[in-house]
Design a protein around this motif. Structure first.
Motif, PDB file in Angstrom:
ATOM      1  N   GLN A 285      12.901   1.347  -9.121  1.00  0.00           N
ATOM      2  CA  GLN A 285      12.462   2.456  -8.003  1.00  0.00           C
ATOM      3  C   GLN A 285      11.685   1.482  -7.470  1.00  0.00           C
ATOM      4  O   GLN A 285      11.757   1.735  -6.103  1.00  0.00           O
ATOM      5  N   LEU A 286      10.408   1.202  -7.859  1.00  0.00           N
ATOM      6  CA  LEU A 286       9.269   0.625  -7.027  1.00  0.00           C
ATOM      7  C   LEU A 286       9.680  -0.832  -6.297  1.00  0.00           C
ATOM      8  O   LEU A 286       9.280  -0.482  -5.379  1.00  0.00           O
ATOM      9  N   ALA A 287      10.492  -1.466  -7.020  1.00  0.00           N
ATOM     10  CA  ALA A 287      11.012  -2.657  -6.345  1.00  0.00           C
ATOM     11  C   ALA A 287      11.726  -2.339  -4.889  1.00  0.00           C
ATOM     12  O   ALA A 287      11.489  -2.591  -3.963  1.00  0.00           O
TER      13      ALA A 287
ATOM     14  N   VAL B  15       3.198  10.700 -15.230  1.00  0.00           N
ATOM     15  CA  VAL B  15       3.856  10.352 -13.967  1.00  0.00           C
ATOM     16  C   VAL B  15       5.273  11.209 -13.980  1.00  0.00           C
ATOM     17  O   VAL B  15       5.799  11.069 -14.925  1.00  0.00           O
ATOM     18  N   ALA B  16       5.660  11.821 -13.123  1.00  0.00           N
ATOM     19  CA  ALA B  16       6.879  12.537 -12.898  1.00  0.00           C
ATOM     20  C   ALA B  16       6.910  13.676 -14.233  1.00  0.00           C
ATOM     21  O   ALA B  16       7.776  13.952 -14.606  1.00  0.00           O
ATOM     22  N   ASP B  17       5.696  14.133 -14.697  1.00  0.00           N
ATOM     23  CA  ASP B  17       5.663  14.881 -15.608  1.00  0.00           C
ATOM     24  C   ASP B  17       6.310  14.513 -17.063  1.00  0.00           C
ATOM     25  O   ASP B  17       6.619  15.570 -17.769  1.00  0.00           O
TER      26      ASP B  17
ATOM     27  N   ASN C  58       0.908  -1.335  -0.100  1.00  0.00           N
ATOM     28  CA  ASN C  58      -0.041  -0.112  -0.108  1.00  0.00           C
ATOM     29  C   ASN C  58       0.786   1.394  -0.008  1.00  0.00           C
ATOM     30  O   ASN C  58       0.380   2.448  -0.573  1.00  0.00           O
ATOM     31  N   ALA C  59       2.121   1.104   0.636  1.00  0.00           N
ATOM     32  CA  ALA C  59       2.785   2.434   0.606  1.00  0.00           C
ATOM     33  C   ALA C  59       3.605   2.695  -0.855  1.00  0.00           C
ATOM     34  O   ALA C  59       3.791   3.944  -1.172  1.00  0.00           O
TER      35      ALA C  59
ATOM     36  N   LEU D  28       3.757   5.966  -5.648  1.00  0.00           N
ATOM     37  CA  LEU D  28       3.599   6.136  -7.002  1.00  0.00           C
ATOM     38  C   LEU D  28       2.316   7.282  -7.284  1.00  0.00           C
ATOM     39  O   LEU D  28       2.564   8.125  -8.193  1.00  0.00           O
ATOM     40  N   ARG D  29       1.280   6.967  -6.593  1.00  0.00           N
ATOM     41  CA  ARG D  29       0.250   7.999  -6.796  1.00  0.00           C
ATOM     42  C   ARG D  29       0.610   9.533  -6.736  1.00  0.00           C
ATOM     43  O   ARG D  29       0.060  10.150  -7.158  1.00  0.00           O
ATOM     44  N   GLN D  30       1.535   9.532  -5.733  1.00  0.00           N
ATOM     45  CA  GLN D  30       1.852  10.994  -5.305  1.00  0.00           C
ATOM     46  C   GLN D  30       2.481  11.539  -6.506  1.00  0.00           C
ATOM     47  O   GLN D  30       2.767  12.846  -6.837  1.00  0.00           O
TER      48      GLN D  30
END
Length: 426
Positions: free
Chosen positions: A211-213, A170-172, A144-145, A150-152
């Motif tokens: 990065q997400l991993a 995402v990230a512009d 969930n974190a 990612l949503r931010q």
């Protein structure tokens, strides 16, 4: 009789009418024999058929699992990998991330040893249940974190798609695909596949896989389980084309996770190791598919004239023990993407000199007037020759340039987070 038998063997069988031929079609997902067609008229195997039959129930369970981070009124859950990966006419890759807890079997055995007689059976059951639930909570919190993180970085842009629905980025930089059936709602570019215990598998856009991993591993490791120990884990990340068979992509990620386990065993023998646990990750860019086992691919493609070109697998805990850490890798690739921005072609061309060894790197740098490479700890030769002690420190970062779109807040923070948790007694 023997002569008659010989003549019978040599004689042709009487002709029989050909009543038909069996035709076998390969399933689009598993390449196994087809048993039917799914709702989109695609040939599927028995395994795929069984999975699709419970898809709706599984999606409800997924939404319940992500209730702390996912808002179904703002995003749609992707049902096809093409809805996860890629920007318009730019990129079409996904990352399959498979994470697994470290040393779980030993910890379960330790619990069993603590309740060694029949009179303690009730306490043993409670302890095992508490441990299992604490692992589930750790994975739930970490996943969930990761979705929240990612949503931010997802923001609406001023552009619209062909149906005049607002585009999100995402990230512009990376555009998301819109769900045309739900008022142009963007698809969340991350889809958990396996979740609920210490084994977690999720799929995301290929350029965020690393990065997400790493973020998931950081969040998982920052927690403590019911036995008082931290939740250490490892991960394998396979980056493939969107239409690459998922069964093979998952097999790649799982294999990388297993190979990381072997590296962790070697690191644990280091006398500087605190005997607590290690979290680490490994990856492979299979953008052109995999035609041979991973070990053979790495021996063929990642062994230069001087030694191994690989920096990975990378450790996320105790980075000061080994230069092959996620923290160091981020520093290198951030330097390349910023300081070396005007010399990108020469940087990509550096891969061939790195294959040939330190002298070739020095000559290449001198020929094109390139600055020193990003420093790596106390390995002074790395910055000038790219090599030290038979190890190369930059090939992985150069290879990852096209698959690394920086997201803010992914710096290595495990040790500080854990120290804070220990001070608070959490």
């Amino acid at each position: 009789v023997m002569k008659k038998l010989q003549r019978q063997k040599q004689s042709s069988p009487p002709p029989q009418p050909l009543r038909g031929l069996g035709v076998t079609v390969d399933g689009v997902f598993t390449y196994r024999p087809v048993v039917g067609y799914d709702t989109r008229k695609r040939p599927v195997s028995a395994e795929s058929w069984a999975k699709e039959s419970i898809e709706r129930a599984a999606e409800k369970r997924l939404l319940a699992f992500l209730s702390d981070s996912f808002d179904p009124t703002q995003f749609s859950i992707a049902r096809d990998f093409a809805e996860i990966g890629g920007s318009h006419e730019e990129s079409s890759y996904i990352a399959v991330v498979h994470a697994d807890g470290n040393g779980m079997g030993e910890r379960v055995q330790a619990l069993q040893n603590s309740y060694s007689n029949a009179a303690q059976n009730g306490e043993y059951v409670k302890a095992m249940r508490a441990f299992s639930l604490s692992v589930q909570r750790a994975a739930h919190t970490a996943l969930n974190a990761t979705v929240n993180f990612l949503r931010q970085h997802i923001k609406p842009s001023k552009e619209a798609d062909k149906n005049q629905y607002l585009l999100y980025k995402v990230a512009d930089k990376i555009e998301l695909t819109n769900d045309q059936s739900k008022s142009g709602r963007p698809y969340l570019p991350l889809r958990p596949i396996v979740f609920g215990g210490d084994d977690v598998t999720f799929v995301c856009e290929g350029r965020w896989g690393l990065q997400l991993a790493a973020y998931y591993l950081e969040q998982f490791t920052a927690q403590k389980l019911s036995d008082g120990g931290r939740a250490f884990c490892r991960a394998g990340i396979g980056v493939t084309h969107t239409h690459y068979p998922f069964a093979l992509a998952y097999e790649l990620a799982e294999g990388l996770c297993k190979s990381t386990k072997s590296s962790i065993a070697g690191w644990q023998d280091d006398p500087r190791h605190k005997k607590d646990g290690i979290t680490a990750m490994d990856w492979h860019f299979a953008v052109n598919g995999m035609n041979e086992p991973l070990a053979e691919t790495r021996h063929r493609a990642y062994v230069g004239d001087t030694g191994s070109l690989l920096m990975r697998p990378l450790r996320l805990t105790e980075p000061e023990i080994d230069w092959r850490s996620w923290e160091q890798f981020q520093t290198i690739i951030h330097t390349f993407q910023n300081t070396w921005l005007d010399q990108r072609n020469k940087l990509v061309g550096l891969r061939e000199p790195l294959r040939r060894g330190p002298e070739a790197v020095s000559q290449y740098r001198h020929l094109y007037g390139l600055p020193e490479l990003p420093p790596i700890g106390n390995y002074r030769n790395m910055a000038t020759t790219g090599w030290q002690g038979g190890q190369c420190g930059y090939f992985d970062a150069i290879e990852a340039l096209d698959f690394y779109v920086p997201l803010q807040g992914t710096a290595h923070q495990i040790n500080g987070t854990n120290r804070a948790n220990e001070n608070e007694g959490t």
